[in-house]
Design a protein around this motif. Structure first.
Motif, PDB file in Angstrom:
ATOM      1  N   ALA A  76       0.821  -1.194  -0.008  1.00 22.77           N
ATOM      2  CA  ALA A  76       0.097   0.049  -0.055  1.00 22.77           C
ATOM      3  C   ALA A  76       0.974   1.417  -0.073  1.00 22.77           C
ATOM      4  CB  ALA A  76      -0.938  -0.048   1.192  1.00 22.77           C
ATOM      5  N   GLU A  77       2.237   1.244   0.051  1.00 16.43           N
ATOM      6  CA  GLU A  77       3.115   2.281   0.286  1.00 16.43           C
ATOM      7  C   GLU A  77       3.355   2.803  -1.125  1.00 16.43           C
ATOM      8  OE1 GLU A  77       4.140   3.485   3.294  1.00 16.43           O
ATOM      9  OE2 GLU A  77       2.804   2.032   4.211  1.00 16.43           O
ATOM     10  N   ALA A  78       3.224   4.065  -1.472  1.00 12.69           N
ATOM     11  CA  ALA A  78       3.476   4.840  -2.631  1.00 12.69           C
ATOM     12  C   ALA A  78       4.797   4.288  -3.241  1.00 12.69           C
ATOM     13  CB  ALA A  78       3.320   6.260  -2.495  1.00 12.69           C
ATOM     14  N   SER A  79       5.955   4.375  -2.504  1.00 17.66           N
ATOM     15  CA  SER A  79       7.034   4.186  -2.895  1.00 17.66           C
ATOM     16  C   SER A  79       7.530   2.647  -3.356  1.00 17.66           C
ATOM     17  CB  SER A  79       8.312   4.465  -2.008  1.00 17.66           C
ATOM     18  OG  SER A  79       8.097   3.795  -0.650  1.00 17.66           O
ATOM     19  N   TYR A  80       6.426   1.768  -2.875  1.00 17.01           N
ATOM     20  CA  TYR A  80       6.634   0.411  -3.333  1.00 17.01           C
ATOM     21  C   TYR A  80       6.342   0.219  -4.809  1.00 17.01           C
ATOM     22  CZ  TYR A  80       5.447  -4.435  -3.887  1.00 17.01           C
ATOM     23  OH  TYR A  80       5.305  -5.886  -4.098  1.00 17.01           O
ATOM     24  N   ALA A  81       5.346   0.988  -5.335  1.00 16.56           N
ATOM     25  CA  ALA A  81       4.825   0.808  -6.836  1.00 16.56           C
ATOM     26  C   ALA A  81       6.011   1.448  -7.716  1.00 16.56           C
ATOM     27  CB  ALA A  81       3.726   1.735  -6.941  1.00 16.56           C
ATOM     28  N   GLN A  82       6.932   2.412  -7.192  1.00 19.38           N
ATOM     29  CA  GLN A  82       8.045   2.778  -7.890  1.00 19.38           C
ATOM     30  C   GLN A  82       9.071   2.066  -7.954  1.00 19.38           C
ATOM     31  OE1 GLN A  82       8.981   6.297  -5.520  1.00 19.38           O
ATOM     32  NE2 GLN A  82       7.129   7.690  -6.302  1.00 19.38           N
ATOM     33  N   LEU A  83       9.277   1.106  -6.678  1.00 19.85           N
ATOM     34  CA  LEU A  83      10.422   0.348  -6.736  1.00 19.85           C
ATOM     35  C   LEU A  83      10.177  -0.937  -7.719  1.00 19.85           C
ATOM     36  CD1 LEU A  83      11.128   0.276  -2.946  1.00 19.85           C
ATOM     37  CD2 LEU A  83      12.594   1.085  -4.784  1.00 19.85           C
ATOM     38  N   MET A  84       8.782  -1.279  -7.817  1.00 22.16           N
ATOM     39  CA  MET A  84       8.601  -2.357  -8.770  1.00 22.16           C
ATOM     40  C   MET A  84       8.594  -1.925 -10.085  1.00 22.16           C
ATOM     41  SD  MET A  84       7.730  -5.038  -6.894  1.00 22.16           S
ATOM     42  CE  MET A  84       9.153  -4.628  -5.858  1.00 22.16           C
ATOM     43  N   ASP A  85       8.250  -0.722 -10.406  1.00 23.19           N
ATOM     44  CA  ASP A  85       8.590  -0.334 -11.756  1.00 23.19           C
ATOM     45  C   ASP A  85       9.907  -0.462 -12.154  1.00 23.19           C
ATOM     46  OD1 ASP A  85       7.381   0.997 -14.263  1.00 23.19           O
ATOM     47  OD2 ASP A  85       8.605   2.470 -13.707  1.00 23.19           O
ATOM     48  N   ALA A  86      10.828   0.043 -11.314  1.00 25.22           N
ATOM     49  CA  ALA A  86      12.299   0.049 -11.494  1.00 25.22           C
ATOM     50  C   ALA A  86      12.665  -1.407 -11.737  1.00 25.22           C
ATOM     51  CB  ALA A  86      12.991   0.576 -10.593  1.00 25.22           C
ATOM     52  N   ALA A  87      12.256  -2.327 -10.910  1.00 22.72           N
ATOM     53  CA  ALA A  87      12.519  -3.969 -11.006  1.00 22.72           C
ATOM     54  C   ALA A  87      12.109  -4.270 -12.335  1.00 22.72           C
ATOM     55  CB  ALA A  87      12.046  -4.563  -9.729  1.00 22.72           C
ATOM     56  N   LYS A  88      11.033  -3.978 -12.750  1.00 20.85           N
ATOM     57  CA  LYS A  88      10.430  -4.624 -13.978  1.00 20.85           C
ATOM     58  C   LYS A  88      11.102  -4.107 -15.366  1.00 20.85           C
ATOM     59  CE  LYS A  88       5.769  -4.351 -16.415  1.00 20.85           C
ATOM     60  NZ  LYS A  88       4.403  -4.007 -16.715  1.00 20.85           N
ATOM     61  N   LYS A  89      11.568  -2.971 -15.161  1.00 18.18           N
ATOM     62  CA  LYS A  89      12.106  -2.463 -16.332  1.00 18.18           C
ATOM     63  C   LYS A  89      13.412  -3.081 -16.605  1.00 18.18           C
ATOM     64  CE  LYS A  89      10.158   2.510 -16.373  1.00 18.18           C
ATOM     65  NZ  LYS A  89      10.571   3.821 -16.276  1.00 18.18           N
ATOM     66  N   ARG A  90      14.327  -3.174 -15.433  1.00 23.41           N
ATOM     67  CA  ARG A  90      15.578  -3.997 -15.561  1.00 23.41           C
ATOM     68  C   ARG A  90      15.247  -5.597 -15.965  1.00 23.41           C
ATOM     69  NH1 ARG A  90      20.828  -3.650 -11.559  1.00 23.41           N
ATOM     70  NH2 ARG A  90      22.200  -4.864 -13.025  1.00 23.41           N
ATOM     71  N   HIS A  91      14.316  -5.998 -15.443  1.00 17.17           N
ATOM     72  CA  HIS A  91      13.827  -7.373 -15.708  1.00 17.17           C
ATOM     73  C   HIS A  91      13.500  -7.699 -16.951  1.00 17.17           C
ATOM     74  CE1 HIS A  91      11.830 -11.179 -16.001  1.00 17.17           C
ATOM     75  NE2 HIS A  91      10.458 -10.590 -16.207  1.00 17.17           N
ATOM     76  N   GLU A  92      12.858  -6.868 -17.799  1.00 17.74           N
ATOM     77  CA  GLU A  92      12.433  -6.802 -19.322  1.00 17.74           C
ATOM     78  C   GLU A  92      13.807  -6.734 -20.104  1.00 17.74           C
ATOM     79  OE1 GLU A  92       9.107  -4.390 -19.432  1.00 17.74           O
ATOM     80  OE2 GLU A  92       7.505  -5.658 -18.881  1.00 17.74           O
TER      81      GLU A  92
END
Length: 690
Positions: free
Chosen positions: A667-683
């Motif tokens: 539910a934390e706002a910064s969590y979504a940002q971190l997941m977005d960064a992880a997703k980009k490097r993963h892809e």
């Protein structure tokens, strides 16, 4: 179409072709019986070395009991084929009462034997090409042997030569010879000629049957030998010599790892199996039991005894399923010649298993050998210390080795491994990781084909946030060693950091198909865990393993399965065994299960401080600290460590978004940002390598 390159031996006017089992003299075939050929090949492969009578008999007749007279007849046949007279000559020396030595100089050459220009009138289907080529080879060999037999028959009928007064030869353009014309002779000679004709007809039928009933050369090759080299047993145990038992075996394994025709079990796995057998009360491990546990069919076992400056090593190469000794050899040497052991034993094992080397393998086995006896002893001591998880002592011994002999790549490779372990498991820090990388790079500069250095370097790249650099290193190894289990395992490790969990599982499972025990002593198959296959992960952990790292992961699996009592027991036990990075995280989770949240958070903060103080980039471990903070409700710290983990190179996005231990953060706002960064490097990682 050319055949693949194969090794040949040249000496004097002779050429020996092991693949075709053919001896030629100035291009002309020389007749040898199969056992005589085996004898000559054994001589040539062990040139300049005394081969005892017992050793020769064991190699040439592995399935039979024969007398020395059989060996003497074989050696005589070889000498006749080489044009020598009885009693010895230019190539084979008799060592009275002991054996023989090949004293000629046989050079190993590499060539591609061309196929015959003439082909069958029809073009076989693609699936029949191998059979057609094999049949051509058999016919060619049959022709050679027909000439030999015909020559013998002609000699027997030499007294009737006048009877054969007229033979019609074929015209230059004809492909078939005209039938011979015979003049009239007395009836006795006619009878002989009649029987001669019948004999030749029978011979033709016999050879035709021989061609079609001999084993097909195009049949699938036998499975590559699976070998385990057991630690040598010290016949006179003492602290100053015990280190030789494991380290000499490991040095031999390192050499044999370059041979693609063999599957060799890692030394740590072998040592663990032997130690488990000893715990059950066995004075010596039972070969059948050990071979079954390690899934091997060949064992190299041995003992050693050091007395003063003398070292005696006795080795046996055992074919376990057939209960046969393929090779047995005592090695008597001065202790300062210790560095020759791995080369001598490697050559004997390859000869005992009849393994042919590629040109690259032959060059690699002789490249970058140790030269300084004291440096080599320090190297062996370092290997033994690393196996005992005494990384500080391993570093000290291996640093001494590289100081005394800075040109030995093997010592640099293992020094890098010791540095890496110190940095990863003992909070050694960024400086120690840098020392490890420098050691690996030094090893590869000395020997670009150093397999272990390349695999260790890839592991370091993964652990220090550079997984994109790890993958090419491992693919380089697998290009020339496609069946290298540890390289597949490390590639699966790299893939899991990048979030390619199905690909990681595939590589890990392939590694364990090649070697069921790969990394069994020191690693966990985390990709199962991250993919949510908790039971499978728990089953994949090695039984009977008391290493703190493995005990922690056993607790972690129970934690995911919500089996909290078992989880706490394993976490507490792992921490008691070794209060290091992972076990401290487990102890914090155990404290949370006991409602001692403050104590758990305190442990995690202490872990975080150690990571920061040493500059350790342990991204996967950092992620577990974040998990601990999240479970214990310390959200800001959890998000801070999660960011550090992703930026540090652990971006397993599919795991992150499904991990139940991060539930408090979603539910934390910064969590979504971190997941977005992880997703980009993963892809990006996935696109680069797949």
């Amino acid at each position: 179409m050319a055949k693949p390159a194969s090794p040949l031996y040249e000496f004097g006017p002779f050429r020996l072709d092991p693949a075709e089992r053919l001896l030629t003299r100035t291009g002309q075939p020389v007749a040898l019986t199969p056992k005589a050929f085996d004898t000559l090949l054994l001589f040539v492969e062990n040139q300049q070395r005394l081969l005892t009578k017992d050793e020769l008999i064991a190699q040439i007749w592995p399935d039979s009991f024969v007398e020395e007279s059989n060996l003497a007849q074989n050696v005589s046949a070889v000498r006749r084929a080489l044009g020598e007279k009885a009693g010895g000559g230019h190539y084979i020396e008799t060592v009275p009462k002991r054996g023989y030595r090949f004293v000629g100089e046989a050079k190993q050459v590499w060539a591609q034997a061309q196929r015959p220009a003439a082909r069958p009138a029809y073009a076989p289907a693609q699936g029949e090409v191998g059979k057609a080529e094999a049949l051509l080879d058999l016919n060619a060999q049959a022709a050679v042997e027909t000439d030999e037999i015909s020559s013998n028959i002609a000699d027997a009928f030499a007294e009737d030569a006048p009877a054969l007064t007229s033979l019609s030869s074929s015209s230059p353009g004809s492909s078939l010879a005209s039938p011979p014309t015979l003049t009239a002779q007395p009836s006795r000679t006619s009878d002989r000629l009649k029987w001669f004709g019948l004999g030749m007809a029978a011979l033709a039928l016999l050879l035709a049957g021989w061609v079609f009933t001999r084993p097909n050369k195009s049949a699938p090759k036998a499975e590559r030998p699976r070998l385990a080299v057991l630690p040598l047993r010290n016949l006179k145990p003492a602290p100053e010599t015990d280190f030789l038992g494991f380290s000499l075996a490991d040095a031999i394994i390192t050499k044999l790892n370059y041979v693609s025709a063999l599957t060799v079990r890692p030394s740590a796995i072998v040592a663990a199996s032997v130690a488990a057998a000893v715990k059950t009360g066995q004075a010596e491990p039972d070969p059948q039991t050990i071979s079954r546990e390690l899934n091997v069919d060949k064992l190299l076992t041995g003992t050693f005894l050091k007395e003063g400056d003398d070292l005696r090593i006795h080795l046996q190469l055992i074919d376990v399923p057939n209960k046969q000794v393929l090779w047995a050899q005592p090695l008597d040497l001065k202790y300062d010649r210790l560095l020759t052991v791995q080369d001598r034993v490697t050559q004997q094992v390859l000869a005992g298993l009849r393994v042919n080397l590629t040109p690259i393998e032959s060059e690699q086995l002789t490249r970058n050998a140790p030269r300084n006896p004291l440096a080599y002893e320090a190297y062996l001591r370092g290997l033994d210390a690393y196996q005992a998880a005494d990384y500080a002592r391993a570093i000290s011994d291996l640093e001494q080795s590289t100081t005394l002999d800075p040109e030995y790549a093997g010592a640099w490779a293992h020094l890098g491994r010791a540095y890496t372990a110190q940095a990863s498991f003992a909070f050694g820090g960024r400086t120690v990781y840098q020392q490890a990388q420098q050691a690996y790079e030094k090893a590869l500069a000395l020997n670009p084909q150093e397999i272990e250095a390349r695999i260790f370097l890839a592991n370091l790249f993964t652990d220090t946030g550079r997984v994109e650099e790890a993958v090419p290193q491992l693919r380089t190894v697998l290009k020339t060693n496609p069946a290298h289990a540890e390289a597949h395992w490390e590639l699966g490790y790299a893939y899991r950091f990048g979030g390619l969990l199905p690909e990681s599982i595939k590589e890990g499972e392939l590694a364990r198909q090649l070697d069921p025990h790969v990394k069994l002593n020191s690693s966990a198959f985390n990709s199962y865990l991250y993919a949510g296959q908790y039971d499978k992960f728990l089953q994949s952990l090695p039984p009977r393993n008391d290493q703190a790292f493995i005990v922690f992961y056993r607790g972690f699996a129970h934690y995911y399965l919500n089996q909290r009592t078992q989880a706490a027991e394993h976490f507490d036990r792992a921490y008691a065994l070794d209060p290091s990075l992972y076990t401290q995280i487990g102890k914090a989770l155990s404290a949370g299960l006991s409602n001692q949240t403050a104590q758990g958070i305190s442990l995690l903060r202490d872990t975080e401080r150690k990571l920061e103080a040493g500059g350790v980039i342990e991204a996967e471990g950092t992620y577990k600290v974040a998990q601990g903070y999240a479970v214990l409700g310390e959200k800001p710290a959890a998000l801070r460590l999660l960011r550090r983990s992703i930026e540090g190179g652990f971006f397993c996005y599919p795991y992150f978004i499904s991990d139940p231990l991060l539930e408090n953060l979603r539910a934390e706002a910064s969590y979504a940002q971190l997941m977005d960064a992880a997703k980009k490097r993963h892809e990006a990682f996935k696109q680069k390598f797949f």
